[in-house]
Motif scaffolding. Structure first.
Motif, short mmCIF file in Angstrom:
data_model
loop_
_atom_site.label_atom_id
_atom_site.label_comp_id
_atom_site.label_asym_id
_atom_site.label_seq_id
_atom_site.Cartn_x
_atom_site.Cartn_y
_atom_site.Cartn_z
N PRO A 68 0.81 -1.22 0.00
CA PRO A 68 0.00 0.00 0.00
C PRO A 68 0.85 1.27 0.00
N LEU A 111 -12.13 9.11 -5.65
CA LEU A 111 -11.33 7.93 -5.28
C LEU A 111 -9.95 8.30 -4.77
N VAL A 113 -9.24 9.95 -2.33
CA VAL A 113 -9.25 9.80 -0.88
C VAL A 113 -8.68 8.44 -0.47
N LEU A 114 -9.01 7.43 -1.28
CA LEU A 114 -8.56 6.08 -0.94
C LEU A 114 -7.04 6.02 -0.94
N LEU A 117 -5.75 7.86 2.14
CA LEU A 117 -5.90 7.02 3.33
C LEU A 117 -4.85 5.94 3.37
N MET A 118 -4.62 5.32 2.19
CA MET A 118 -3.63 4.25 2.09
C MET A 118 -2.25 4.77 2.48
N TRP A 121 -2.12 5.51 6.33
CA TRP A 121 -2.14 4.32 7.17
C TRP A 121 -0.87 3.51 6.97
N LEU A 129 -1.10 9.56 9.74
CA LEU A 129 -2.45 9.05 9.97
C LEU A 129 -3.42 10.19 10.26
N MET A 133 -6.63 11.18 7.97
CA MET A 133 -7.99 11.21 8.54
C MET A 133 -8.66 12.56 8.32
N VAL A 136 -9.77 12.76 4.73
CA VAL A 136 -11.00 12.05 4.39
C VAL A 136 -12.21 12.84 4.88
N TYR B 31 -9.06 -2.49 1.28
CA TYR B 31 -8.50 -2.04 0.00
C TYR B 31 -8.91 -3.00 -1.12
N GLY B 62 -16.10 5.05 -3.60
CA GLY B 62 -15.74 6.36 -3.05
C GLY B 62 -16.39 6.65 -1.72
N ILE B 66 -14.48 3.92 1.82
CA ILE B 66 -13.69 4.92 2.53
C ILE B 66 -14.19 5.07 3.97
N VAL B 69 -12.87 2.02 5.88
CA VAL B 69 -11.46 2.15 6.27
C VAL B 69 -11.32 3.16 7.39
N PHE B 70 -12.06 4.26 7.24
CA PHE B 70 -12.03 5.30 8.25
C PHE B 70 -12.47 4.75 9.60
N MET B 73 -9.83 2.59 11.11
CA MET B 73 -8.71 3.37 11.65
C MET B 73 -9.10 4.06 12.96
#
Lengths: 333, 164
Positions: A68, A111, A113-114, A117-118, A121, A129, A133, A136, B31, B62, B66, B69-70, B73
């Motif tokens: 990731p 997308l 955002v993904l 986040l990856m 993290w 982190l 956060m 997002v 993921y 989207g 998300i 995952v949020f 976390m």
């Protein structure tokens, strides 16, 4: 495909000059000179920085989540760049032929955002982190006002296709632009612009990467080329939203000049090359305003950011959606 | 060409599903879920369901992933380095999934699907919008009502927890 290939090359050149322009704008606003050493008036400074950056070692710490961590910047860039696929370039070169083009663009850029986040993290670092956060929370919140403000334009033009939106605004120059034909769109444009700043993580909404508190946020652990891809995506997002703003509100690739008597300035300044020129000039002007805002306003606090989105922009954009509906139904037909 | 692209998306979906089932790291599973949902969107595009693909990307990849995952976390407990999901009763789980799989295979092999002429127009968004507000207005309003209830409920819950 042609427009996408053009935008890829343009984006790469744009980033080099945008970083220079950003530093020069900052310097002007703060009454300094900015980069002056490399090349005439420091114009080659970014090229030198870029050369330094791509020579750096690709560092990844032992404790990172390997795969990731490595693909996160690529996901962010692909998500942003895929948004360019639906943009038209001029009257002849349209983007991808999707009936829901604008909708697709908003979906794909969400997308990124993904990837953020990856990155946050996988870095296994508390600053990263926190940064991801915040990012997002911010991007998910501001997607609502940006979507609704775009919808205001869609109500009035009746199409999601950006090429059709541009065609609807052509013919007589400036006076055919959406924002002049339909002054009710001024507030949606402001909402679009403010949310666009938040979507591309720019000051005053740069909490995800605030240097003073989070030492860069989600890209703290990145260096060299992968960090460069994050920067490329950020500038790409600025450019993308500026082009979309120019198409939706300011006539896209249409010339702003109007016919004065027997001088048909509009026809004189229309055509393939002129169209591209006008579209990109309008977009770059909006990019400049984004830079101007960045060096003028201080950063918001997290709670201010959230209340701006949820308590002001979202209700206002819903109200504007209603007003635009009334405008379309009774006032212009 | 189209078959090759379709095969590519099937492969991506299968890889994603394989990762979801086999990995113990919850974040990696999320993921992989995003990968599955995006590749499904690709398959929808190949089946000419353009709007469905866009909605799939916007809402599922989207939005849902998300937030998932949020959520993972946010609920990370301090001492753990990696979030690991345990797997218990693997034999029972395998038996159950095989049972459901064979049931599905049986149903699909027995069922007769009506083949219909696809009426694809260039402006799907407009057609779907018109049919929402004419033939399917009750369903549309019902969904709107359910979403409103969910919104009110969510804000009530959030208000309650902030009062504690």
């Amino acid at each position: 495909m042609l427009s996408l290939a053009f935008y890829l090359l343009f984006l790469l050149v744009f980033v080099v000059f945008a970083v220079y322009a950003e530093r020069k704008t900052a310097a002007f606003i703060q009454n300094r000179l900015g980069p002056m050493e490399v090349g005439p008036r420091g114009m080659l400074q970014t090229v030198a920085d870029l050369l330094k950056m791509i020579q750096k070692e690709d560092i990844k710490a032992d404790a990172v989540d390997k795969l990731p961590f490595l693909i996160a910047p690529i996901i962010v860039f692909v998500a942003v760049f895929a948004g360019f696929s639906v943009l038209p370039l001029n009257a002849e070169v349209a983007g991808s032929n999707v009936s829901g083009g604008l909708f697709l663009m908003l979906a794909i850029i969400s997308l990124d955002v993904l990837g953020i986040l990856m990155a946050g993290w996988a870095s296994n670092n508390k600053y990263s982190l926190f940064g991801s956060m915040r990012s997002v929370a911010q991007i998910v919140s501001y997607e609502i006002p940006i979507g609704l403000s775009v919808l205001c334009v869609v109500i009035i033009t009746g199409t999601l296709d950006l090429q059709k939106t541009s065609l609807l605004q052509s013919g007589r120059g400036l006076i055919d632009w959406n924002i002049i034909q339909h002054p009710v769109l001024i507030i949606p444009f402001l909402i679009f612009f403010i949310s666009g700043l938040a979507e591309s993580n720019r000051t005053p909404f740069d909490l995800p990467e605030s240097e003073s508190e989070l030492i860069g946020g989600y890209h703290t652990e990145y260096s060299g080329f992968r960090w460069g891809i994050f920067m490329l995506s950020e500038y790409g997002m600025m450019l993308l939203l500026s082009i979309v703003g120019a198409i939706l509100f300011f006539g896209g690739w249409n010339s702003p000049l109007v016919r004065i008597g027997s001088w048909d300035l509009y026809t004189m300044t229309s055509g393939t090359v002129w169209g591209t020129f006008w579209l990109l000039s309008k977009a770059l002007l909006l990019v400049f305003i984004q830079m101007w805002v960045r060096w003028t306003l201080p950063r918001l606090r997290v709670d201010q950011l959230m209340s701006l989105s949820w308590k002001y922009l979202t209700p206002l954009s819903i109200l504007m959606l209603f007003i635009c509906g009334i405008w379309k139904l009774w006032l212009i037909s | 060409m189209s078959e090759f692209v379709q095969f590519f998306f099937f492969l991506l979906t299968l890889i994603g599903v394989g990762v979801i089932v086999s990995t113990k790291n919850v974040v990696h599973a999320a993921y992989a879920l995003a990968l599955v949902l995006v590749s499904l969107a690709g398959i929808y595009v190949l089946l000419n369901a353009e709007l469905l693909a866009i909605v799939q990307i916007l809402l599922y990849a989207g939005g849902v992933v998300i937030l998932l995952v949020f959520g993972v976390m946010m609920t990370r407990r301090g001492s753990e380095d990696v979030l690991v999901s345990e797997s218990k009763n693997s034999i029972l789980a395998l038996a159950l999934s095989l049972a459901i799989f064979s049931l599905l295979v049986y149903v699909f092999s027995e069922a007769t699907f009506e083949s219909f002429e696809s009426t694809i127009t260039s402006d799907q968004v407009r057609e779907i919008g018109v049919s929402f507000l004419t033939n399917h207005i009750v369903a549309f309003e019902l969904i709107a009502f359910v979403l409103l209830v969910a919104l009110v409920g969510a804000s009530y819950l959030a208000k309650m927890s902030s009062n504690d």
